[in-house]
Design a protein around this motif. Sequence first.
Motif, mmCIF file in Angstrom:
data_model
loop_
_atom_site.group_PDB
_atom_site.id
_atom_site.type_symbol
_atom_site.label_atom_id
_atom_site.label_comp_id
_atom_site.label_asym_id
_atom_site.label_seq_id
_atom_site.Cartn_x
_atom_site.Cartn_y
_atom_site.Cartn_z
ATOM 1 N N ALA A 1 24.300 -47.621 -25.009
ATOM 2 C CA ALA A 1 23.512 -47.254 -23.833
ATOM 3 C C ALA A 1 22.641 -46.044 -24.137
ATOM 4 O O ALA A 1 21.461 -46.005 -23.763
ATOM 5 C CB ALA A 1 24.439 -46.973 -22.652
ATOM 6 N N ILE A 2 23.182 -45.062 -24.850
ATOM 7 C CA ILE A 2 22.418 -43.861 -25.209
ATOM 8 C C ILE A 2 21.286 -44.241 -26.163
ATOM 9 O O ILE A 2 20.151 -43.786 -26.032
ATOM 10 C CB ILE A 2 23.344 -42.776 -25.799
ATOM 11 N N GLY A 3 21.570 -45.118 -27.119
ATOM 12 C CA GLY A 3 20.560 -45.560 -28.078
ATOM 13 C C GLY A 3 19.420 -46.293 -27.385
ATOM 14 O O GLY A 3 18.243 -46.099 -27.696
ATOM 15 N N LEU A 4 19.755 -47.161 -26.435
ATOM 16 C CA LEU A 4 18.729 -47.897 -25.701
ATOM 17 C C LEU A 4 17.883 -46.945 -24.864
ATOM 18 O O LEU A 4 16.655 -47.090 -24.797
ATOM 19 C CB LEU A 4 19.374 -48.970 -24.813
ATOM 20 N N LEU A 5 18.499 -45.957 -24.258
ATOM 21 C CA LEU A 5 17.772 -44.966 -23.470
ATOM 22 C C LEU A 5 16.817 -44.174 -24.370
ATOM 23 O O LEU A 5 15.644 -43.973 -24.020
ATOM 24 C CB LEU A 5 18.766 -44.032 -22.774
ATOM 25 N N ALA A 6 17.281 -43.738 -25.542
ATOM 26 C CA ALA A 6 16.430 -42.989 -26.468
ATOM 27 C C ALA A 6 15.262 -43.854 -26.946
ATOM 28 O O ALA A 6 14.113 -43.393 -27.019
ATOM 29 C CB ALA A 6 17.258 -42.498 -27.656
ATOM 30 N N ALA A 7 15.510 -45.134 -27.224
ATOM 31 C CA ALA A 7 14.446 -46.037 -27.665
ATOM 32 C C ALA A 7 13.421 -46.227 -26.552
ATOM 33 O O ALA A 7 12.207 -46.288 -26.819
ATOM 34 C CB ALA A 7 15.039 -47.382 -28.075
ATOM 35 N N GLY A 8 13.849 -46.307 -25.318
ATOM 36 C CA GLY A 8 12.930 -46.444 -24.194
ATOM 37 C C GLY A 8 12.047 -45.230 -24.040
ATOM 38 O O GLY A 8 10.837 -45.341 -23.798
ATOM 39 N N ILE A 9 12.639 -44.047 -24.202
ATOM 40 C CA ILE A 9 11.863 -42.809 -24.081
ATOM 41 C C ILE A 9 10.842 -42.721 -25.210
ATOM 42 O O ILE A 9 9.670 -42.376 -24.997
ATOM 43 C CB ILE A 9 12.802 -41.573 -24.061
ATOM 44 N N LEU A 10 11.256 -43.038 -26.462
ATOM 45 C CA LEU A 10 10.329 -43.015 -27.598
ATOM 46 C C LEU A 10 9.202 -44.036 -27.406
ATOM 47 O O LEU A 10 8.035 -43.749 -27.709
ATOM 48 C CB LEU A 10 11.082 -43.281 -28.905
ATOM 49 N N GLY A 11 9.538 -45.215 -26.901
ATOM 50 C CA GLY A 11 8.522 -46.249 -26.665
ATOM 51 C C GLY A 11 7.502 -45.788 -25.629
ATOM 52 O O GLY A 11 6.295 -46.000 -25.775
ATOM 53 N N ALA A 12 7.982 -45.169 -24.535
ATOM 54 C CA ALA A 12 7.079 -44.673 -23.496
ATOM 55 C C ALA A 12 6.195 -43.571 -24.073
ATOM 56 O O ALA A 12 4.979 -43.511 -23.790
ATOM 57 C CB ALA A 12 7.881 -44.154 -22.304
ATOM 58 N N GLY A 13 6.762 -42.678 -24.909
ATOM 59 C CA GLY A 13 5.971 -41.608 -25.536
ATOM 60 C C GLY A 13 4.901 -42.180 -26.444
ATOM 61 O O GLY A 13 3.754 -41.711 -26.461
ATOM 62 N N ALA A 14 5.238 -43.208 -27.236
ATOM 63 C CA ALA A 14 4.261 -43.834 -28.127
ATOM 64 C C ALA A 14 3.146 -44.487 -27.326
ATOM 65 O O ALA A 14 1.963 -44.406 -27.702
ATOM 66 C CB ALA A 14 4.950 -44.860 -29.020
ATOM 67 N N LEU A 15 3.455 -45.112 -26.243
ATOM 68 C CA LEU A 15 2.462 -45.752 -25.389
ATOM 69 C C LEU A 15 1.514 -44.717 -24.807
ATOM 70 O O LEU A 15 0.284 -44.884 -24.849
ATOM 71 C CB LEU A 15 3.151 -46.553 -24.274
ATOM 72 N N ILE A 16 2.062 -43.629 -24.288
ATOM 73 C CA ILE A 16 1.230 -42.562 -23.705
ATOM 74 C C ILE A 16 0.374 -41.919 -24.795
ATOM 75 O O ILE A 16 -0.823 -41.662 -24.610
ATOM 76 C CB ILE A 16 2.108 -41.523 -22.979
ATOM 77 N N GLY A 17 0.952 -41.663 -25.970
ATOM 78 C CA GLY A 17 0.198 -41.084 -27.084
ATOM 79 C C GLY A 17 -0.944 -41.996 -27.505
ATOM 80 O O GLY A 17 -2.058 -41.538 -27.788
ATOM 81 N N GLY A 18 -0.708 -43.293 -27.609
ATOM 82 C CA GLY A 18 -1.746 -44.249 -27.981
ATOM 83 C C GLY A 18 -2.878 -44.270 -26.976
ATOM 84 O O GLY A 18 -4.062 -44.352 -27.344
ATOM 85 N N MET A 19 -2.541 -44.175 -25.693
ATOM 86 C CA MET A 19 -3.585 -44.157 -24.664
ATOM 87 C C MET A 19 -4.420 -42.882 -24.778
ATOM 88 O O MET A 19 -5.655 -42.925 -24.668
ATOM 89 C CB MET A 19 -2.954 -44.275 -23.267
#
Length: 192
Positions: A155-173
Amino acid sequence: MRAKPQSPLSRNPVPAWFPPTTTTDLVLEKDAAGGDFPANLVLQLMPLKTFPAAIRGVIQSELNYSVILQWVVTMDPEPVLSWTFNGVPCGMGEKLFIRRLSWEQLGTYMCIATNSKKQLVSEPVTISLPKPIVQPTEAEPMEPDPTLSLSGGSAIGLLAAGILGAGALIGGMCFTIIQSLRTDRQRIGTCS
């Protein structure tokens, strides 16, 4: 000479029904109009012919459908037939037609047949709406699906992956917006 039938609403009506009692002596009581009647009177209830058919004295019908109640017992001399709805007079005659059944007409009906010799009363018939047929189900404990359950480290790993994915999306934009602004500035600078 034929006796004149009495109105079911006469001043000295015979009571429609009394619960059975165990006394056998003739005891007279006064009814509401002041007439005498046997206190231990036990009336045999007469069957009615009904459409739809009554089951154990109950007709189940949908609203806006017709219901017919009919007195079928022969009496000599011919009786005056009156109908009651929840104890209140509601009609006269051999048949009672209820057209387009409404909420206000749901309840208990009886027919009272009175001639110069005796009075007979029908079995009560209750008209009600059908009850929905629902099959009972047994309560079963729900077992979690092991392929979909998350707990602890996963659960912690999935949460961390979600946060990193959201950060990458915002950074790309942000990168795309900055690049488009630089490109617009360079075009403006070469045109002047």
